[in-house]
Design a protein around this motif. Structure first.
Motif, PDB file in Angstrom:
ATOM      1  N   GLU A 128       0.833  -1.209   0.000  1.00  0.00           N
ATOM      2  CA  GLU A 128       0.000   0.000   0.000  1.00  0.00           C
ATOM      3  C   GLU A 128       0.863   1.252   0.000  1.00  0.00           C
ATOM      4  OE1 GLU A 128      -2.452  -0.487   3.408  1.00  0.00           O
ATOM      5  OE2 GLU A 128      -3.902  -1.831   2.407  1.00  0.00           O
ATOM      6  N   ALA A 129       1.918   1.218   0.801  1.00  0.00           N
ATOM      7  CA  ALA A 129       2.800   2.390   0.875  1.00  0.00           C
ATOM      8  C   ALA A 129       3.509   2.625  -0.458  1.00  0.00           C
ATOM      9  CB  ALA A 129       3.820   2.192   2.006  1.00  0.00           C
ATOM     10  N   GLN A 130       3.968   1.516  -1.051  1.00  0.00           N
ATOM     11  CA  GLN A 130       4.655   1.654  -2.336  1.00  0.00           C
ATOM     12  C   GLN A 130       3.699   2.164  -3.422  1.00  0.00           C
ATOM     13  OE1 GLN A 130       6.218  -2.317  -2.773  1.00  0.00           O
ATOM     14  NE2 GLN A 130       8.254  -1.716  -1.991  1.00  0.00           N
ATOM     15  N   GLU A 131       2.458   1.691  -3.390  1.00  0.00           N
ATOM     16  CA  GLU A 131       1.450   2.153  -4.362  1.00  0.00           C
ATOM     17  C   GLU A 131       1.197   3.642  -4.208  1.00  0.00           C
ATOM     18  OE1 GLU A 131      -3.176   1.230  -5.740  1.00  0.00           O
ATOM     19  OE2 GLU A 131      -2.218  -0.031  -4.213  1.00  0.00           O
ATOM     20  N   LYS A 132       1.083   4.088  -2.953  1.00  0.00           N
ATOM     21  CA  LYS A 132       0.876   5.518  -2.705  1.00  0.00           C
ATOM     22  C   LYS A 132       2.085   6.332  -3.177  1.00  0.00           C
ATOM     23  CE  LYS A 132      -2.299   5.095   1.247  1.00  0.00           C
ATOM     24  NZ  LYS A 132      -2.479   5.374   2.703  1.00  0.00           N
ATOM     25  N   ALA A 133       3.272   5.780  -2.936  1.00  0.00           N
ATOM     26  CA  ALA A 133       4.484   6.490  -3.367  1.00  0.00           C
ATOM     27  C   ALA A 133       4.542   6.592  -4.890  1.00  0.00           C
ATOM     28  CB  ALA A 133       5.723   5.762  -2.827  1.00  0.00           C
ATOM     29  N   THR A 134       4.181   5.488  -5.557  1.00  0.00           N
ATOM     30  CA  THR A 134       4.178   5.493  -7.035  1.00  0.00           C
ATOM     31  C   THR A 134       3.163   6.490  -7.574  1.00  0.00           C
ATOM     32  OG1 THR A 134       4.829   3.164  -7.084  1.00  0.00           O
ATOM     33  CG2 THR A 134       3.852   4.071  -9.095  1.00  0.00           C
ATOM     34  N   LYS A 135       1.951   6.476  -6.994  1.00  0.00           N
ATOM     35  CA  LYS A 135       0.916   7.428  -7.430  1.00  0.00           C
ATOM     36  C   LYS A 135       1.350   8.860  -7.179  1.00  0.00           C
ATOM     37  CE  LYS A 135      -4.006   8.467  -7.050  1.00  0.00           C
ATOM     38  NZ  LYS A 135      -3.777   9.910  -6.973  1.00  0.00           N
ATOM     39  N   ALA A 136       1.983   9.087  -6.037  1.00  0.00           N
ATOM     40  CA  ALA A 136       2.456  10.441  -5.723  1.00  0.00           C
ATOM     41  C   ALA A 136       3.503  10.883  -6.727  1.00  0.00           C
ATOM     42  CB  ALA A 136       3.011  10.477  -4.296  1.00  0.00           C
ATOM     43  N   ALA A 137       4.373   9.967  -7.128  1.00  0.00           N
ATOM     44  CA  ALA A 137       5.398  10.291  -8.126  1.00  0.00           C
ATOM     45  C   ALA A 137       4.756  10.620  -9.473  1.00  0.00           C
ATOM     46  CB  ALA A 137       6.367   9.122  -8.270  1.00  0.00           C
ATOM     47  N   THR A 138       3.740   9.803  -9.832  1.00  0.00           N
ATOM     48  CA  THR A 138       3.020  10.056 -11.096  1.00  0.00           C
ATOM     49  C   THR A 138       2.311  11.397 -11.048  1.00  0.00           C
ATOM     50  OG1 THR A 138       2.671   7.689 -11.434  1.00  0.00           O
ATOM     51  CG2 THR A 138       1.242   9.183 -12.659  1.00  0.00           C
ATOM     52  N   ASP A 139       1.649  11.691  -9.953  1.00  0.00           N
ATOM     53  CA  ASP A 139       0.949  12.974  -9.805  1.00  0.00           C
ATOM     54  C   ASP A 139       1.929  14.128  -9.905  1.00  0.00           C
ATOM     55  OD1 ASP A 139      -1.396  11.596  -9.494  1.00  0.00           O
ATOM     56  OD2 ASP A 139      -1.470  11.778  -7.293  1.00  0.00           O
ATOM     57  N   LEU A 140       3.107  13.979  -9.293  1.00  0.00           N
ATOM     58  CA  LEU A 140       4.106  15.048  -9.342  1.00  0.00           C
ATOM     59  C   LEU A 140       4.584  15.260 -10.780  1.00  0.00           C
ATOM     60  CD1 LEU A 140       5.984  17.092  -8.051  1.00  0.00           C
ATOM     61  CD2 LEU A 140       7.599  15.227  -7.567  1.00  0.00           C
ATOM     62  N   THR A 141       4.830  14.144 -11.477  1.00  0.00           N
ATOM     63  CA  THR A 141       5.277  14.259 -12.880  1.00  0.00           C
ATOM     64  C   THR A 141       4.232  14.972 -13.730  1.00  0.00           C
ATOM     65  OG1 THR A 141       6.569  12.226 -12.704  1.00  0.00           O
ATOM     66  CG2 THR A 141       5.989  12.956 -14.925  1.00  0.00           C
ATOM     67  N   GLN A 142       2.968  14.599 -13.570  1.00  0.00           N
ATOM     68  CA  GLN A 142       1.887  15.240 -14.327  1.00  0.00           C
ATOM     69  C   GLN A 142       1.773  16.716 -13.980  1.00  0.00           C
ATOM     70  OE1 GLN A 142      -1.484  12.788 -13.348  1.00  0.00           O
ATOM     71  NE2 GLN A 142      -1.023  11.258 -14.951  1.00  0.00           N
ATOM     72  N   ALA A 143       1.937  17.016 -12.690  1.00  0.00           N
ATOM     73  CA  ALA A 143       1.875  18.420 -12.275  1.00  0.00           C
ATOM     74  C   ALA A 143       3.028  19.211 -12.864  1.00  0.00           C
ATOM     75  CB  ALA A 143       1.873  18.503 -10.750  1.00  0.00           C
ATOM     76  N   GLN A 144       4.209  18.611 -12.894  1.00  0.00           N
ATOM     77  CA  GLN A 144       5.376  19.287 -13.474  1.00  0.00           C
ATOM     78  C   GLN A 144       5.192  19.503 -14.977  1.00  0.00           C
ATOM     79  OE1 GLN A 144       8.330  16.487 -12.153  1.00  0.00           O
ATOM     80  NE2 GLN A 144       8.947  17.753 -10.388  1.00  0.00           N
ATOM     81  N   GLU A 145       4.606  18.511 -15.659  1.00  0.00           N
ATOM     82  CA  GLU A 145       4.333  18.662 -17.094  1.00  0.00           C
ATOM     83  C   GLU A 145       3.306  19.752 -17.339  1.00  0.00           C
ATOM     84  OE1 GLU A 145       3.103  14.777 -18.206  1.00  0.00           O
ATOM     85  OE2 GLU A 145       5.148  13.989 -18.433  1.00  0.00           O
ATOM     86  N   ALA A 146       2.295  19.818 -16.504  1.00  0.00           N
ATOM     87  CA  ALA A 146       1.287  20.870 -16.632  1.00  0.00           C
ATOM     88  C   ALA A 146       1.910  22.230 -16.407  1.00  0.00           C
ATOM     89  CB  ALA A 146       0.155  20.622 -15.639  1.00  0.00           C
ATOM     90  N   GLN A 147       2.831  22.318 -15.440  1.00  0.00           N
ATOM     91  CA  GLN A 147       3.524  23.589 -15.195  1.00  0.00           C
ATOM     92  C   GLN A 147       4.359  23.989 -16.404  1.00  0.00           C
ATOM     93  OE1 GLN A 147       5.773  23.894 -11.506  1.00  0.00           O
ATOM     94  NE2 GLN A 147       7.227  25.313 -12.455  1.00  0.00           N
ATOM     95  N   GLN A 148       5.015  22.987 -16.994  1.00  0.00           N
ATOM     96  CA  GLN A 148       5.828  23.273 -18.180  1.00  0.00           C
ATOM     97  C   GLN A 148       4.951  23.775 -19.329  1.00  0.00           C
ATOM     98  OE1 GLN A 148       8.161  19.953 -19.512  1.00  0.00           O
ATOM     99  NE2 GLN A 148       9.352  21.175 -20.949  1.00  0.00           N
TER     100      GLN A 148
END
Length: 704
Positions: A353-373
């Motif tokens: 569960e923790a790893q899944e949350k970490a992976t999702k958080a990483a994906t969300d951060l990447t998407q947010a960074q792409e949106a910022q770009q």
């Protein structure tokens, strides 16, 4: 004829013709049956399978996939194999539309033997036309023209050309080519060509007339006028105290005309009127340009406003994206921290569960960074857009300012032109005292002599209109024949249209073989020599040509339904106007060169805007072909002739100004004077009518 699609090698080999084999002549023995059964589908216009069989050279070249003929090897040649059905050939196809049938055994043998003998073309021979006199009574007026000054008119009926003097409503002469009389084909004078005359045109100075027929154009020169005088029992003439002249009929004393002006004064008034009309046209055109430029400024202002709104929105979006990235980064850091260490061994479920949350958080951060770009890129794009729009807005504003400054100058020029015209009209130059008043030998001219002080002056005894002395009997002689009229002529088939350049030095000729080519040739008027050929400028016969007012462009229209503009300095087509659904029959540039009007067999007139390169207006209202079109003088008025007997005057925007009454048959041709005050129309009934534009009244009717 179609071919099989298989590769093979072309062999170049010598071959020997049997001494006993009779040479086969292509034109005599082969072409007749190929023409009916093969060339009908395999020609320049309908090149089925890419194969053109019109000449032996083209047959050797072949089509899309194969060489058609192999000289010396009849049995190996694809064209022979297809015709002999050596494989699954279906040539010609069953139920074909041209009535082609299979070659007979004898024809196949001839075809093979001809190929075996080298597939040679026949020796070139000049085709000699056996001319015959045209049928008696053939009289439709296919072409008319008016001299720029409006004094002479030319009209073609069959192969005859009549020259009329408009002010006196009289026939001056019928043009005669003496070589036709010497040939014995014609016995009487008055024949100008061997075939129908399709077009006539006067030079800008009125000294030359060009007449176009089959493969030839003839240039005729106007001779000098002689003012031989004689007394007249029909007319009585007196000069008043103010030097004006009264012309009356001797029997009954009816006043024919009270003459108060000279030809020089009338022409000066016409020139001033033309200048005033052109100045008004320039003012109108400049107002239109200002309106377009102001619209552009408004568009750019609105675009700038929108771009700035987008920029503000992009900046706000970027701030939101930055906050979102920080939130997602914090969430990722927290998720990473919450992942249990590998030792001691964690609970597998919690670890997953923790790893899944970490992976999702990483994906969300990447998407947010792409949106910022993307938001940052949007800001850059909107900033660039703003720079471009500001520059465009600045340029548009400069165009408006320059146009308004030019408008002020044009208004001054227009006011001066109107003042000069009105002043001359109010204070005309009085006539001088004549030393003698007499009449021409034919009674059509009243002639005033002024001794050595000034040249003689003359007026029409029909209506008192000023004319050139001796103009009612001026001779016209043949000066040059362009093209020669034979098989070697650079003018292909009929010369359908002709036009003089504005300086009168060049003559453009539009011709072409129907359904095969549309050609244009340019000729030197002074020497009668060919200077330029634009072969296959159109896909079908060229039916109309017209030089732009500055002489730099040549507009041409043809049976291919297209209008093409040729830049004469480069010889290249710089614009093609398409939209007619039938033949383009006539063309005319407006005097300012901004607009071009075309008339079609689709019963419409199209007005093209040369400044924008687009169609400006589609004008309808005709029931049959619009056969002729001319802009009148410097005004925004277009004269048109049509097959529905209508001679209509319209504007470039399609508004009808008036119709000129009187025509009773299909109008084949149209002619106008330089000042736009006289219009000529020729009909299928052989009658030529002349109208005064201002009053819309007939001023002359010339019957066959």
């Amino acid at each position: 004829m179609l071919r099989r699609c298989f590769p093979f090698v072309i062999l170049h080999s010598s071959f020997v013709i049997s001494a006993n084999a009779a040479p086969i002549d292509y034109d005599r023995d082969i072409r007749p049956f190929l023409k009916d059964n093969c060339i009908a589908c395999h020609n320049k216009t309908t090149t089925k399978g890419g194969l053109n069989m019109e000449t032996p050279e083209l047959m050797v070249k072949g089509g899309d996939s194969d060489t058609g003929l192999i000289p010396g090897k009849g049995a190996d040649s694809i064209i022979y194999q297809a015709a002999a059905h050596a494989w699954d050939s279906d040539m010609p196809p069953k139920s074909n539309k041209v009535g082609a049938v299979k070659l007979t055994a004898e024809q196949l043998t001839l075809l093979k033997d001809w190929i075996d003998q080298g597939a040679k073309a026949s020796a070139k021979k000049d085709k000699v036309i056996s001319w015959q006199p045209l049928p008696a009574g053939l009289q439709p007026v296919y072409a008319t023209a008016v001299t720029p000054q409006g004094d002479y008119a030319a009209a073609s009926r069959a192969n005859q050309i009549s020259i009329y003097h408009l002010p006196t409503r009289s026939l001056v002469t019928k043009l005669t080519d003496d070589s036709l009389l010497k040939s014995g084909l014609y016995k009487n004078a008055g024949v100008a060509h061997r075939d129908l005359v399709q077009a006539v045109a006067f030079s800008p100075d009125g000294t030359h007339l060009a007449t176009a027929s089959f493969r030839e154009v003839k240039l005729w020169r106007r001779g000098s006028s002689s003012a031989a005088t004689a007394p007249s029992a029909k007319f009585t003439v007196t000069q008043e105290a103010d030097n004006s002249i009264k012309l009356t009929e001797t029997a009954g004393g009816k006043l024919i005309a009270h003459i108060k002006t000279s030809l020089e004064a009338e022409q000066k008034q016409a020139q001033l009127t033309l200048a005033a009309t052109r100045a008004a046209l320039e003012v109108t055109a400049q107002n239109e340009a200002i309106k377009r430029a102001e619209t552009e400024v408004t568009d750019q202002t609105n675009r700038l406003k929108k771009a700035r709104e987008l920029a503000e929105a992009a900046k706000k979006t970027l701030e939101d994206r930055k906050k979102d990235v920080k939130t997602k980064a914090d969430a990722k850091a927290a998720a990473d921290k919450a992942v249990p260490p590998a030792e001691p061994k964690p609970d597998e479920k919690k670890l997953a569960e923790a790893q899944e949350k970490a992976t999702k958080a990483a994906t969300d951060l990447t998407q947010a960074q792409e949106a910022q770009q993307r938001a940052e890129t949007a800001i850059i794009d909107t900033d660039e857009e703003i720079k471009v729009v500001i520059e465009n807005e600045k340029k548009a504003a400069q165009v408006v300012a320059a146009a308004k400054a030019r408008l002020a100058d044009l208004k001054k020029a227009s006011d001066k032109a109107n003042t000069d015209r009105d002043l001359l009209a109010k204070t005309p130059q009085p006539l001088a005292k004549a030393q003698a008043l007499s009449f021409s030998a034919n009674g059509l001219e009243l002639v005033a002599a002024y001794g050595d002080e000034a040249p003689a002056q003359a007026w029409s005894t029909v209506n008192g209109k000023p004319i050139v002395p001796g103009s009612t009997s001026t001779p016209w002689t043949l000066e040059h024949t362009l093209g020669g009229g034979d098989d070697s002529s650079p003018i292909t088939d009929r010369a359908n249209s002709i036009a003089f350049s504005p300086d009168g030095r060049t003559l453009a000729v539009g011709s072409g073989e129907p359904s095969r080519s549309g050609d244009i040739t340019l000729w030197d008027v002074a020497g009668g020599k060919l200077t330029k050929t634009y072969a296959e400028r159109h896909l079908d016969s060229v039916l109309a040509v017209d030089f732009s007012p500055d002489g730099k462009l040549l507009a041409s229209g043809g049976a291919d339904k297209a209008v093409r503009i040729t830049d004469l300095s480069s010889g290249k087509v710089v614009k093609v106007f398409e939209g007619h659904t039938h033949h383009v029959l006539a063309l005319s540039w407006r005097v300012d060169g901004r607009l071009l009007a075309s008339a079609g067999a689709d019963n419409v007139v199209k007005v093209w805007d040369w400044t924008t390169g687009e169609r400006r207006k589609n004008v309808d209202g005709w029931d049959k072909e619009v056969t002729g079109i001319r802009y009148l003088g410097a005004a925004d008025q277009i004269a048109t002739s049509a097959g529905d007997n209508k001679l209509r005057l319209v504007t470039s925007d399609g508004a009808e100004i008036k119709q000129l009454p009187g025509a009773t048959s299909f109008l084949q041709s149209l002619g106008t004077s330089r000042y736009g005050d006289v219009i000529l129309g020729g009909g299928e009934d052989g009658i030529v009518r002349a109208w005064d534009v201002a009053t819309a009244k007939e001023i002359a009717v010339f019957k066959p």
